[in-house]
Every structure is written in C-alpha cells, then in structure tokens.
Design an enzyme around this catalytic site. Structure first.
Site, PDB file in Angstrom:
ATOM      1  CB  THR A 453      -0.941   0.010   1.229  1.00 18.98           C
ATOM      2  OG1 THR A 453      -1.743   1.191   1.187  1.00 18.98           O
ATOM      3  CG2 THR A 453      -0.173  -0.029   2.536  1.00 18.98           C
ATOM      4  CG  HIS A 505       5.289 -11.677  16.610  1.00 18.54           C
ATOM      5  ND1 HIS A 505       6.229 -12.619  16.286  1.00 18.54           N
ATOM      6  CD2 HIS A 505       5.929 -10.781  17.403  1.00 18.54           C
ATOM      7  CE1 HIS A 505       7.388 -12.323  16.843  1.00 18.54           C
ATOM      8  NE2 HIS A 505       7.229 -11.200  17.529  1.00 18.54           N
TER       9      HIS A 505
END
Length: 534
Positions: A453, A505
């Site tokens: 983006t 994560h």
C-alpha cells in the site's frame, strides 16, 4: 447443412449455466458474430454469437433451462435470402402463387405490427440483478442511471448495485425503455432479483415498426444489434471487446460485410497493438493516483449535521480491518530506503521506457519486483494461516491497494515473478483506472499472498498498515522526502522513504520480518541486482 449453436467452454469452477434470453427465434436470419443467446452462470453472463451467417433452424434448450459446457443449444441453417424456406425450390415454379403468398404474409405482418402499436408494447423483459458469487449474499441499489420512460440502447448502463466487494453494473438487454422500477435506490436486493420491467422499442415502449416505412426498416434489423461508431459498424462482441481494452475503433479494419468490425478484427488489433488510443485522444487526465475526497452536501445552520448510511463496501472494509486487529498478533517494523539509484534509473530511462512499452515508468514496479524477490527468500512472509494450518505459497501474487471514490480495494497482480517491469506498470495503471470507474471485478481482488500500500501519494510520511487477512504481511510505502544523511563520513541530501512492514507474529518471527524489510531496502538501493537477477 445445419451448424450447431453451442454453449461456450465454462471455466473449471463453473459446473453449469442457465439459458437466460434467446435474442432470436426459429426462422430469424442472423449474421456472423450477431448475439443469439445469453447464458447466466453463478459468476458471469456469457454471450453466444452466430458462428456464421444463417437462419435459426431449431432451439433445443429453452429459456430457464440449464445447460453444460459446450452443450448444443440449437441449430443454425443456411442463409435465407428471400425470406422463405431456403431448401424450397418448388416455389419458383409457380410465380403467381409465390406473389400471393408474399402478399398474404405482408398483410399479416402489417396487421401484427398495427396490433402491436395499438397495444403499446414491444417484447417485455425483467431487468434482474446479476447472479452474485457464493461469497456475496446481497447487494444495495446504488444509482439508477435511467428512470421510467427514458429511452436506452442495448448494453447501456441502467443501474449500479453495490456489494461488499465490488460495484456491479446492470445494462439494458435491448433497445427500448424502462417501464417500471421494482427496487429503489438504497434498497437491498438478492442475486437475480427483478429490479425493473423493460420494454423493447421506442421510448414510449410502443416500438418503431408501426410506421409506414417499416418494411424497409425490417431489412436493417441487424443495425439494432450493431453499433455505429464514426464510420465503423461494430458487432456486439466486437464493441464489448474494444471497450474492455480501451481501443480506438477508427483504427480497426473491419473484415465483415460492408466493412463491419468483427470480434476477430478486434482480437487482431489487440495482438498487433495497432488500435491504441493516442495521448491526445485520451481525455482521462494522466495523473489520477490521488483522488480527492467525495463531496458531501451538509445542510446550513449553526451546528449542521447530516446522517447517511455507510456504503456496503465501506462496511466490509471496516469489518475486515477490525477483524484483522482482533485476530492477528500484529506488529510493525520500520526501515528507510535511499531512493537515489531508483530515481536516477527512472530519470535516465523513463522516456525510452514509455516509448518502448507505451506506459510510464513509475516507482511501484520497482517495489513489486523487489518484494517478489524478497518473498522468494523469506517464504514465511509469503504464507498464510488457515485455522491451525500454515499454507506456504509457491508463487507470488501481490495485491496493490488502490484508493477509489467508494473506498480502498486491493486488486491482485498474479505471478509477479514472471512479470516484467512494464507488465507490472501496465496492470497497476489498469487497476487504477478501472477502480476509479467502479469496474474492478470480484475475480480481480480474490487471493493474493502479500500486499503493498502506498500512502506516499497522499503525502503520508509514516504509517502503520493493517493486515489483509488471510495474508500474514503487508508493506507500506511513504512519501519520498529529501533529508540530510551521513554518507561515507559526509553529510549529503538524499531522497529517503520510510518503509513499514506489518506482520502476523503468530506466523512470522521478528528476525525474519526485519531481514525481509532489509532485503527490500538493499534491492531498491541497488536495483540492478534484481533487474539482472544477481
């Protein structure tokens, strides 16, 4: 000798279709590439055109019945030049009988047309919402572009339907007019729901065959199916293909009867690249990467407020962003990249690049190619989570976030490892244009293994992008800004960009995320490495 009229070859994901509308009936003459029948599948509407000039001999699959891939739908007979049975030769032996028969047919035809005019109607159609994909439950009527009584041409846009993924366009099934609206703007509609009633013919729904000169017009019925653009006459399939590829029709040589442009002519022009629109003829501004915010009319007063319903696309964006934050262990790491080498390379070759590939050399192509190389080195970043499973992708499909007036959408570049820099830039430009026009399809935004983006086009210096599930990472580009940097013991002014990598994560360790972003930084600071594959 009869020719089979067959359904097209359906994609693997489409098991069957439904015969929606026969545009011709037995005995009607058709020209090659003229639309005969439409087939609705659960994803798209497919057009079946005449394989050659001829006459509809028999219909084997009626409207509403299901059909399979390449199934025979009907039979096409030989062309019928005199309006009688092409196989009949006995009629020529009795000229007077033929004349009487033609006269009776003519009288009957005139009576039928007069009755049609007096009752005020041509053939009536239900205007339906498209068949929504399985992942789309319902839609919202966005904008009616026509109101009851308005005259419309075949394939002219009638109404927009907003779903939670894309905006779908509903077009006129033939020349005619809208008779009645059965759903208003803002109403919720389901797949294939009837939206309006449509009547073939003139603006008043009475048709145009009741005039004195209708006999001569009958010989030109094919013109109702074709469209004249300038001095060119296009078959429906040719018109559609030319519009999809944004071609200059005046540059396409027609090989059909009377110079008619056929689908094959457009396909040849696309392959040869001989019908591209020149820069002067393209009325779209060259730079529209940063669309302005939509204007909202707020009522006057001391403390004015205006309440409007959130669009379905905006609701879905909000839902997915919140879901991503709630379900993923999201973390962001940052780095910065010196854009000097990329900017020098772009400055040196941008003119010859545009001349060679007919597209501008931007920055996004470099980032897509650098990300592709980094994803191959760090497969965890290119993976996704499915329940308790990890799915490793042996390909790189990179989504590119595109801001549109209706909200943020993420079309996907497929197999970027095999794409050249010019291919990347062309596809991104096409995504941007179709995004602004609301013409991106659901298939354009499905899948994707990684997302990029670019908030820099709006002036963002640094931000934290949110994951696009089920992907496990997203990279944010930002504004290029000159800053004083220490280079070999000296202070130099360099064009710098902050990069941000948000990652899940649960899947990606911090070490891998940092090294992934460092790999992109090193590739961009020495772009010859990935351009030369070293």
């Amino acid at each position: 000798m009869a020719t089979d009229i067959k359904a097209p070859s359906f994609p693997e994901s489409v098991a069957e279709g439904t015969v929606a509308t026969w545009h011709k009936k037995p005995g009607d003459s058709v020209s090659r590439d003229e639309l005969i029948v439409e087939i609705e599948t659960d994803k798209v509407v497919l057009e079946v055109v005449a394989p050659e000039d001829g006459t509809i001999k028999e219909i084997l699959i009626d409207e509403g019945e299901t059909c399979e891939s390449e199934q025979v739908l009907g039979q096409l007979g030989e062309p019928n030049a005199d309006g009688g049975d092409a196989s009949s030769s006995d009629a020529s032996d009795d000229e007077s009988a033929s004349d009487d028969s033609a006269s009776d047919a003519e009288d009957s035809d005139k009576q039928e047309k007069a009755q049609k005019a007096s009752t005020g109607g041509g053939k009536s159609h239900d205007v339906k919402a498209p068949a929504f994909p399985e992942s789309v439950q319902e839609g919202t009527i966005g904008t009616w572009h026509k109101k009851p009584g308005d005259a419309v041409k075949r394939d002219e846009l009638i109404v927009d339907i907003e779903t939670d993924k894309v905006v779908l366009e509903v077009v006129a099934p033939a020349d005619g007019s809208l008779k009645e609206l059965k759903a208003e703007e803002g109403d919720t509609v389901e797949s294939e729901q009837v939206l309006a009633t449509f009547v073939e013919g003139g603006a008043d729904g009475s048709g145009s065959d009741s005039e004195e000169g209708s006999d001569s017009k009958g010989a030109d019925d094919k013109g109702d199916q074709d469209e004249q653009v300038g001095d060119k006459i296009l078959a429906p399939s040719a018109r559609k293909l030319a519009a999809e590829n944004d071609l200059d029709v005046s540059k396409i040589e027609g090989t059909g009867k009377g110079g008619r442009v056929l689908k094959e002519d457009v396909q040849r022009a696309i392959k040869e690249g001989s019908a591209k629109k020149s820069a002067s003829s393209d009325k779209t501004p060259a730079k529209k990467d940063a669309p302005s915010a939509p204007q909202v009319d707020v009522p006057e007063g001391d403390r004015p407020e205006k309440r409007v319903p959130m669009s379905r696309l905006r609701q879905t964006i909000a839902k997915r962003l919140v879901q991503a934050q709630q379900t993923a262990a999201m973390l962001t790491t940052y780095n910065e990249v010196d854009m000097t080498e990329v900017m020098n390379l772009r400055s040196q070759y941008k003119d010859v690049f545009q001349k060679t590939h007919d597209v501008k050399l931007g920055f996004m192509g470099f980032f897509v190619k650098a990300a592709t190389e980094a994803l191959k080195r760090f497969p965890d970043v290119n993976a996704s989570i499915d329940g308790t499973d990890i799915v490793y992708h042996g390909y790189q499909d990179i989504g590119v976030a595109v801001s549109t007036p209706r909200g943020l959408v993420v079309p996907v570049l497929r197999d970027t490892d095999s794409m050249k820099l010019a291919d990347v830039e062309k596809n991104i430009g096409d995504f941007g244009k179709r995004g602004r026009e609301g013409k991106l399809g659901i298939e354009d935004m499905q899948g994707g293994t990684f997302t990029i983006t670019n908030g820099g086009i709006f002036g963002s210096l640094m931000s934290t992008p949110i994951l696009n599930p089920p992907q496990t990472a997203i990279m944010g580009m930002h504004k290029i800004q000159e800053r004083p940097m220490a280079v070999n013991g000296k202070v130099e002014i360099r064009p710098m960009m902050y990069l941000a990598l948000s990652y899940d994560h649960r899947m990606i360790d911090g070490k891998d995320a940092v090294q992934f972003l460092v790999a992109i930084k090193e590739l961009l600071e020495d772009p010859a490495r990935f351009l030369l594959d070293v």
